[in-house]
Write a protein that holds these residues in place. Structure first.
Motif, PDB file in Angstrom:
ATOM      1  N   GLN A 133      33.942  44.953  37.057  1.00 36.93           N
ATOM      2  CA  GLN A 133      34.828  46.283  37.043  1.00 36.93           C
ATOM      3  C   GLN A 133      36.136  45.977  38.023  1.00 36.93           C
ATOM      4  O   GLN A 133      36.170  44.937  38.623  1.00 36.93           O
ATOM      5  CB  GLN A 133      33.896  47.140  37.891  1.00 36.93           C
ATOM      6  CG  GLN A 133      33.519  46.915  39.114  1.00 36.93           C
ATOM      7  CD  GLN A 133      32.633  48.015  39.941  1.00 36.93           C
ATOM      8  OE1 GLN A 133      31.763  48.763  39.209  1.00 36.93           O
ATOM      9  NE2 GLN A 133      32.579  48.106  41.358  1.00 36.93           N
ATOM     10  N   PHE A 134      36.981  46.987  37.876  1.00 39.79           N
ATOM     11  CA  PHE A 134      38.200  46.955  38.649  1.00 39.79           C
ATOM     12  C   PHE A 134      37.985  47.838  39.851  1.00 39.79           C
ATOM     13  O   PHE A 134      37.371  48.777  39.653  1.00 39.79           O
ATOM     14  CB  PHE A 134      39.438  47.113  37.890  1.00 39.79           C
ATOM     15  CG  PHE A 134      39.618  46.068  36.845  1.00 39.79           C
ATOM     16  CD1 PHE A 134      40.071  44.773  37.100  1.00 39.79           C
ATOM     17  CD2 PHE A 134      39.176  46.279  35.613  1.00 39.79           C
ATOM     18  CE1 PHE A 134      40.371  43.877  36.161  1.00 39.79           C
ATOM     19  CE2 PHE A 134      39.500  45.243  34.570  1.00 39.79           C
ATOM     20  CZ  PHE A 134      40.111  44.157  34.943  1.00 39.79           C
ATOM     21  N   THR A 135      39.031  47.708  40.630  1.00 38.34           N
ATOM     22  CA  THR A 135      39.074  48.708  41.801  1.00 38.34           C
ATOM     23  C   THR A 135      40.597  48.879  41.805  1.00 38.34           C
ATOM     24  O   THR A 135      41.473  48.138  42.016  1.00 38.34           O
ATOM     25  CB  THR A 135      38.667  48.392  43.170  1.00 38.34           C
ATOM     26  OG1 THR A 135      37.290  47.845  43.209  1.00 38.34           O
ATOM     27  CG2 THR A 135      38.867  49.237  44.348  1.00 38.34           C
ATOM     28  N   PHE A 136      40.845  50.611  41.994  1.00 36.73           N
ATOM     29  CA  PHE A 136      42.285  50.848  42.099  1.00 36.73           C
ATOM     30  C   PHE A 136      42.705  50.796  43.542  1.00 36.73           C
ATOM     31  O   PHE A 136      41.984  51.123  44.305  1.00 36.73           O
ATOM     32  CB  PHE A 136      42.413  52.342  41.346  1.00 36.73           C
ATOM     33  CG  PHE A 136      42.455  52.226  39.745  1.00 36.73           C
ATOM     34  CD1 PHE A 136      43.272  51.352  38.903  1.00 36.73           C
ATOM     35  CD2 PHE A 136      41.399  53.270  39.080  1.00 36.73           C
ATOM     36  CE1 PHE A 136      42.777  51.411  37.596  1.00 36.73           C
ATOM     37  CE2 PHE A 136      41.255  53.326  37.882  1.00 36.73           C
ATOM     38  CZ  PHE A 136      41.984  52.317  36.956  1.00 36.73           C
ATOM     39  N   SER A 137      44.012  50.471  43.579  1.00 42.34           N
ATOM     40  CA  SER A 137      44.323  50.804  44.953  1.00 42.34           C
ATOM     41  C   SER A 137      44.736  52.258  45.335  1.00 42.34           C
ATOM     42  O   SER A 137      44.625  52.604  46.371  1.00 42.34           O
ATOM     43  CB  SER A 137      45.768  49.992  45.182  1.00 42.34           C
ATOM     44  OG  SER A 137      46.790  50.393  44.214  1.00 42.34           O
TER      45      SER A 137
END
Length: 311
Positions: A11-15
């Motif tokens: 998974q990615f994390t948005f800034s």
């Protein structure tokens, strides 16, 4: 080469847009209102075109298709962004990120070609008014819309497939509020030069092909308008083109700023601002631009309201 110690990202994390608590609430209210207006404006225009016999022309068929496209285009970005704004962690799964990127690319590319098709429609309407209904037949209109979507699907398949060759180490932060190519390249742990060249090439090809049709159409329109003996005819021709030109300029300038330059962490903040403009603001502006400057739409809306009032 990827790092041997790299744990592949799931998974990615948005800034995100901001970490300031008060600004988050302001932006949430602002973008929620923008998204509601986008849905209301484009859906209303689509319904009005469908139920008003005087708007059953090729021009308004394409305009209705643009409104539907703007609903889809905005809905790939805004709902997730609105859900993330109030939260501290802004996560998205790897599959969800690729899905968002795929459909965003489909609709963004389709809009480029649909705007070009609308320029061709204006050329036929002004240069060949007596043959307009014949040249812009229902089959031709549907074919133009279909080609726009086919171009979008093909472009999205190429870029999404190219993203699958990249490796991302966990944890991975995307410096943006949605999954787009430039911030994904920065977050990748492998060489992205091929992907960047592919984006630059295909964006350039898509813009060149669509702009060639737009510029050719408007060059022919200018010649046709200059030959008109009636000042009223010239004003009407210019008025029908003004809204379309405004939509093209807004969409292309913001899009070109985001893609036609190399990706780097230093440029992502400025790109984030342009992304807000053409993914959130532009879909809201299109129905406003076409409605406020179009007497036929205003007349159709008045007739529709009168019919409903009488009923």
């Amino acid at each position: 080469m990827p790092d041997d110690n790299c744990t592949q990202v799931t998974q990615f994390t948005f800034s995100g847009l901001t970490e300031h608590p008060q600004l988050k609430h302001i932006l949430f209210a602002l973008f929620l209102g923008t998204y509601v207006l986008t849905l209301a404006g484009n859906l209303s225009l689509t319904i009005l075109i469908r139920v008003s016999p005087q708007l059953h022309t090729p021009m308004y068929f394409l305009l209705g298709s643009l409104s539907f496209l703007d609903i889809c285009y905005s809905s790939t970005i805004s709902p997730k962004m609105l859900l993330d704004l109030p939260t501290k962690t802004k996560d998205i799964s790897f599959a969800g990120c690729l899905t968002q990127f795929y459909f965003y690319t489909v609709f963004a590319t389709a809009e480029i070609y649909l705007l070009a098709a609308m320029a061709y429609d204006r050329y036929v309407a002004i240069s060949k008014p007596l043959l307009y209904e014949v040249v812009m037949s229902p089959n031709v209109c549907m074919s133009l819309v279909a080609v726009s979507y086919i171009a979008g699907f093909l472009n999205a398949i190429v870029h999404t497939s190219a993203l699958l060759r990249l490796s991302f180490c966990s944890p991975s932060v995307i410096n943006n509020f949605y999954c787009d190519a430039p911030p994904l390249f920065v977050a990748a742990s492998t060489d992205t030069r091929f992907n960047e060249a592919l984006v630059f090439l295909l964006v350039g090809v898509n813009i060149f092909a669509s702009n060639l049709l737009i510029f050719t159409s408007y060059a022919c329109i200018v010649v046709a308008v200059s030959r008109m003996g009636s000042a009223a005819g010239r004003r009407k021709a210019c008025s029908t083109c003004a809204s379309h030109l405004a939509a093209i300029i807004i969409f292309y300038v913001s899009g070109a700023f985001n893609y036609m330059q190399p990706s780097s962490s230093n440029s992502l903040e400025s790109k984030k601002i342009s992304s807000i403009f053409y993914t959130i603001i532009v879909p809201m502006l299109n129905p406003v631009i076409y409605s406020l400057r179009n007497k036929e739409v205003k007349h159709a809306l008045s007739s529709f309201i009168r019919r409903k009032t009488c009923f």
